[in-house]
Design a protein around this motif. Structure first.
Motif, PDB file in Angstrom:
ATOM      1  N   SER A 174      71.825  71.188  59.666  1.00 27.86           N
ATOM      2  CA  SER A 174      72.922  71.968  60.214  1.00 27.86           C
ATOM      3  C   SER A 174      74.062  72.051  59.211  1.00 27.86           C
ATOM      4  O   SER A 174      74.169  71.259  58.282  1.00 27.86           O
ATOM      5  N   VAL A 175      74.924  73.043  59.429  1.00 28.54           N
ATOM      6  CA  VAL A 175      76.057  73.253  58.546  1.00 28.54           C
ATOM      7  C   VAL A 175      76.996  72.055  58.620  1.00 28.54           C
ATOM      8  O   VAL A 175      77.526  71.600  57.601  1.00 28.54           O
ATOM      9  N   GLY A 216      65.106  82.102  49.577  1.00 27.61           N
ATOM     10  CA  GLY A 216      64.857  81.528  48.249  1.00 27.61           C
ATOM     11  C   GLY A 216      66.147  81.310  47.476  1.00 27.61           C
ATOM     12  O   GLY A 216      66.332  80.268  46.834  1.00 27.61           O
ATOM     13  N   GLY A 217      67.040  82.284  47.527  1.00 23.94           N
ATOM     14  CA  GLY A 217      68.326  82.139  46.848  1.00 23.94           C
ATOM     15  C   GLY A 217      69.160  81.016  47.438  1.00 23.94           C
ATOM     16  O   GLY A 217      69.893  80.328  46.726  1.00 23.94           O
ATOM     17  N   ALA A 218      69.052  80.819  48.740  1.00 23.19           N
ATOM     18  CA  ALA A 218      69.794  79.742  49.391  1.00 23.19           C
ATOM     19  C   ALA A 218      69.311  78.387  48.885  1.00 23.19           C
ATOM     20  O   ALA A 218      70.123  77.490  48.615  1.00 23.19           O
ATOM     21  N   VAL A 221      77.781  74.780  49.938  1.00 21.10           N
ATOM     22  CA  VAL A 221      78.227  75.381  51.206  1.00 21.10           C
ATOM     23  C   VAL A 221      77.664  76.793  51.351  1.00 21.10           C
ATOM     24  O   VAL A 221      77.149  77.168  52.416  1.00 21.10           O
ATOM     25  N   LEU A 222      77.744  77.603  50.287  1.00 23.20           N
ATOM     26  CA  LEU A 222      77.204  78.967  50.360  1.00 23.20           C
ATOM     27  C   LEU A 222      75.695  78.956  50.584  1.00 23.20           C
ATOM     28  O   LEU A 222      75.171  79.736  51.383  1.00 23.20           O
ATOM     29  N   ARG A 272      71.188  79.681  54.167  1.00 22.70           N
ATOM     30  CA  ARG A 272      69.966  79.099  54.746  1.00 22.70           C
ATOM     31  C   ARG A 272      70.033  79.094  56.264  1.00 22.70           C
ATOM     32  O   ARG A 272      69.047  79.385  56.936  1.00 22.70           O
ATOM     33  N   ALA A 273      71.194  78.767  56.813  1.00 25.66           N
ATOM     34  CA  ALA A 273      71.346  78.722  58.265  1.00 25.66           C
ATOM     35  C   ALA A 273      71.234  80.114  58.889  1.00 25.66           C
ATOM     36  O   ALA A 273      70.660  80.264  59.964  1.00 25.66           O
ATOM     37  N   SER A 274      71.768  81.115  58.213  1.00 21.87           N
ATOM     38  CA  SER A 274      71.717  82.457  58.802  1.00 21.87           C
ATOM     39  C   SER A 274      70.415  83.177  58.500  1.00 21.87           C
ATOM     40  O   SER A 274      70.166  84.247  59.044  1.00 21.87           O
TER      41      SER A 274
END
Length: 149
Positions: free
Chosen positions: A2-3, A79-81, A127-128, A133-135
């Protein structure tokens, strides 16, 4: 993850880095000031490469965040996350090591400015990447509770 958990982990890593850096900073203040060093030293190269890696992580994390929000492209940004998370973590660890092992302040050739920059940008990349990843995870369809999108 989770965030909140990622933010707590990032905050703990930053707090731990400062806790470890405090004795080194006190030792540096007790020493006579060293002359300014111009040019590239191994510590400056290490800190600069960590800061550059963190900057790449921020850019990739921002792009992954925009992709996962549907602003650019048609992918999920997953993948970028992951790349942003890994780059941010590596940058935070290396920036923290540079800061902890520095013998003096800015201008002494120890790379302390680059170390702090790597810490900050690495946390931003984490954080980004975490937000992207969460979204990017699929959410449940609210009209039919048994089916996932």
């Amino acid at each position: 993850m989770s965030v909140r958990r990622m933010l707590a982990t990032a905050a703990a890593a930053l707090l731990g880095g400062f806790a470890l850096a405090t004795p080194a900073a006190a030792h540096a203040l007790a020493q006579p000031s060293a002359p300014f060093v111009y040019g590239w030293t191994p510590d400056r190269v290490w800190a600069t490469s960590a800061a550059l890696l963190a900057g790449v992580g921020v850019v990739i994390g921002g792009l992954a965040r925009a992709r996962s929000a549907g602003r650019i492209g048609n992918g999920t940004g997953k993948g970028g996350a992951i790349v942003a998370l890994v780059a941010g973590l590596i940058a935070v660890v290396n920036g923290g090591l540079v800061v902890v092992t520095a013998d003096g302040g800015p201008g002494t050739g120890n790379g302390i400015v680059g170390g702090y920059l790597a810490l900050v940008l690495g946390l931003v990349a984490i954080v980004l990447g975490g937000l992207a990843r969460a979204s990017s995870r699929p959410t449940a369809d609210r009209s039919n509770p048994g089916v996932q999108a």
